[in-house]
Design a protein around this motif. Structure first.
Motif, PDB file in Angstrom:
ATOM      1  N   LEU A   1      15.505   1.480 -11.071  1.00  0.00           N
ATOM      2  CA  LEU A   1      15.114   0.551 -10.015  1.00  0.00           C
ATOM      3  C   LEU A   1      13.779  -0.066 -10.407  1.00  0.00           C
ATOM      4  N   PRO A   2      13.610  -1.368 -10.278  1.00  0.00           N
ATOM      5  CA  PRO A   2      12.333  -1.987 -10.634  1.00  0.00           C
ATOM      6  C   PRO A   2      11.241  -1.586  -9.634  1.00  0.00           C
ATOM      7  N   PRO A   3      10.037  -1.304 -10.144  1.00  0.00           N
ATOM      8  CA  PRO A   3       8.929  -0.973  -9.236  1.00  0.00           C
ATOM      9  C   PRO A   3       8.473  -2.193  -8.462  1.00  0.00           C
ATOM     10  N   GLU A   4       7.932  -1.961  -7.282  1.00  0.00           N
ATOM     11  CA  GLU A   4       7.351  -3.010  -6.440  1.00  0.00           C
ATOM     12  C   GLU A   4       5.878  -2.669  -6.250  1.00  0.00           C
ATOM     13  N   PRO A   5       4.981  -3.640  -6.380  1.00  0.00           N
ATOM     14  CA  PRO A   5       3.552  -3.354  -6.206  1.00  0.00           C
ATOM     15  C   PRO A   5       3.212  -3.126  -4.734  1.00  0.00           C
ATOM     16  N   ILE A   6       2.543  -2.015  -4.465  1.00  0.00           N
ATOM     17  CA  ILE A   6       2.075  -1.722  -3.111  1.00  0.00           C
ATOM     18  C   ILE A   6       0.631  -1.264  -3.189  1.00  0.00           C
ATOM     19  N   GLU A   7      -0.045  -1.301  -2.059  1.00  0.00           N
ATOM     20  CA  GLU A   7      -1.382  -0.734  -1.969  1.00  0.00           C
ATOM     21  C   GLU A   7      -1.485   0.041  -0.668  1.00  0.00           C
ATOM     22  N   VAL A   8      -2.243   1.116  -0.728  1.00  0.00           N
ATOM     23  CA  VAL A   8      -2.453   1.963   0.432  1.00  0.00           C
ATOM     24  C   VAL A   8      -3.910   1.804   0.857  1.00  0.00           C
ATOM     25  N   LYS A   9      -4.089   1.388   2.104  1.00  0.00           N
ATOM     26  CA  LYS A   9      -5.426   1.254   2.679  1.00  0.00           C
ATOM     27  C   LYS A   9      -5.436   2.074   3.960  1.00  0.00           C
ATOM     28  N   GLY A  10      -6.144   3.186   3.928  1.00  0.00           N
ATOM     29  CA  GLY A  10      -6.127   4.076   5.084  1.00  0.00           C
ATOM     30  C   GLY A  10      -4.734   4.605   5.284  1.00  0.00           C
ATOM     31  N   GLU A  11      -4.158   4.321   6.452  1.00  0.00           N
ATOM     32  CA  GLU A  11      -2.799   4.764   6.753  1.00  0.00           C
ATOM     33  C   GLU A  11      -1.756   3.673   6.526  1.00  0.00           C
ATOM     34  N   ASP A  12      -2.187   2.486   6.125  1.00  0.00           N
ATOM     35  CA  ASP A  12      -1.271   1.358   5.958  1.00  0.00           C
ATOM     36  C   ASP A  12      -0.807   1.215   4.515  1.00  0.00           C
ATOM     37  N   ILE A  13       0.505   0.991   4.357  1.00  0.00           N
ATOM     38  CA  ILE A  13       1.096   0.686   3.059  1.00  0.00           C
ATOM     39  C   ILE A  13       1.570  -0.759   3.122  1.00  0.00           C
ATOM     40  N   SER A  14       1.088  -1.587   2.205  1.00  0.00           N
ATOM     41  CA  SER A  14       1.425  -3.008   2.181  1.00  0.00           C
ATOM     42  C   SER A  14       1.834  -3.407   0.770  1.00  0.00           C
ATOM     43  N   PHE A  15       2.485  -4.558   0.661  1.00  0.00           N
ATOM     44  CA  PHE A  15       2.741  -5.105  -0.673  1.00  0.00           C
ATOM     45  C   PHE A  15       1.392  -5.363  -1.324  1.00  0.00           C
ATOM     46  N   GLY A  16       1.278  -5.052  -2.613  1.00  0.00           N
ATOM     47  CA  GLY A  16       0.008  -5.205  -3.327  1.00  0.00           C
ATOM     48  C   GLY A  16      -0.074  -6.431  -4.170  1.00  0.00           C
TER      49      GLY A  16
END
Length: 138
Positions: free
Chosen positions: A123-138
């Motif tokens: 499966l291709p990876p997707e960029p994400i970022e974690v800020k505090g408790e939030d996970i968003s697209f990076g």
């Protein structure tokens, strides 16, 4: 109106409707925005909260086209939710693997690699970022 002329009119009308539908789905608005959110095309707002993703498991976000996993405590990964075998959407994460319901392909939650076929591509990876408790697209 002859049969040929009628077919021409019907075909032209169908092409116009198809073009309108495509424009509605993928066009830009009056401000030139594609409607996907931020300036880089990523949707606005968090995808999930860190507490929503179990350690050793994950969560499929079908509407976002992504599956987020937490292989180890505090380590979050994301992959496309589209199976590389036949394009079906993966449906669940269990026992350390991401499972596709169509043909039972299984992918490792830590790197998206194939753990069981018929898929042969990760499966291709997707960029994400974690800020505090939030996970968003990076």
């Amino acid at each position: 109106m002859s049969g040929v002329a009628r077919r021409t009119v019907v075909a032209a009308g169908g092409a116009g409707l198809a073009a309108a539908a495509l424009t509605a789905c993928g066009g830009t608005n009056a401000e030139g925005d594609t409607g996907t959110g931020g300036t880089d095309g990523a949707p606005e707002g968090p995808l999930a909260k860190t507490g929503d993703i179990p350690v050793g498991g994950g969560k499929v976000l079908a509407g976002k086209g992504v599956v987020i996993t937490q292989p180890k405590a505090g380590e979050f990964k994301a992959f496309s939710s589209k199976c590389t075998h036949a394009g079906c959407a993966v449906s669940e994460v269990k026992d350390g693997v991401i499972v596709c319901p169509c043909h039972q392909s299984r992918f490792d939650i830590s790197d998206g690699s194939v753990k069981g076929g018929p898929a042969t591509t990760s499966l291709p990876p997707e960029p994400i970022e974690v800020k505090g408790e939030d996970i968003s697209f990076g």
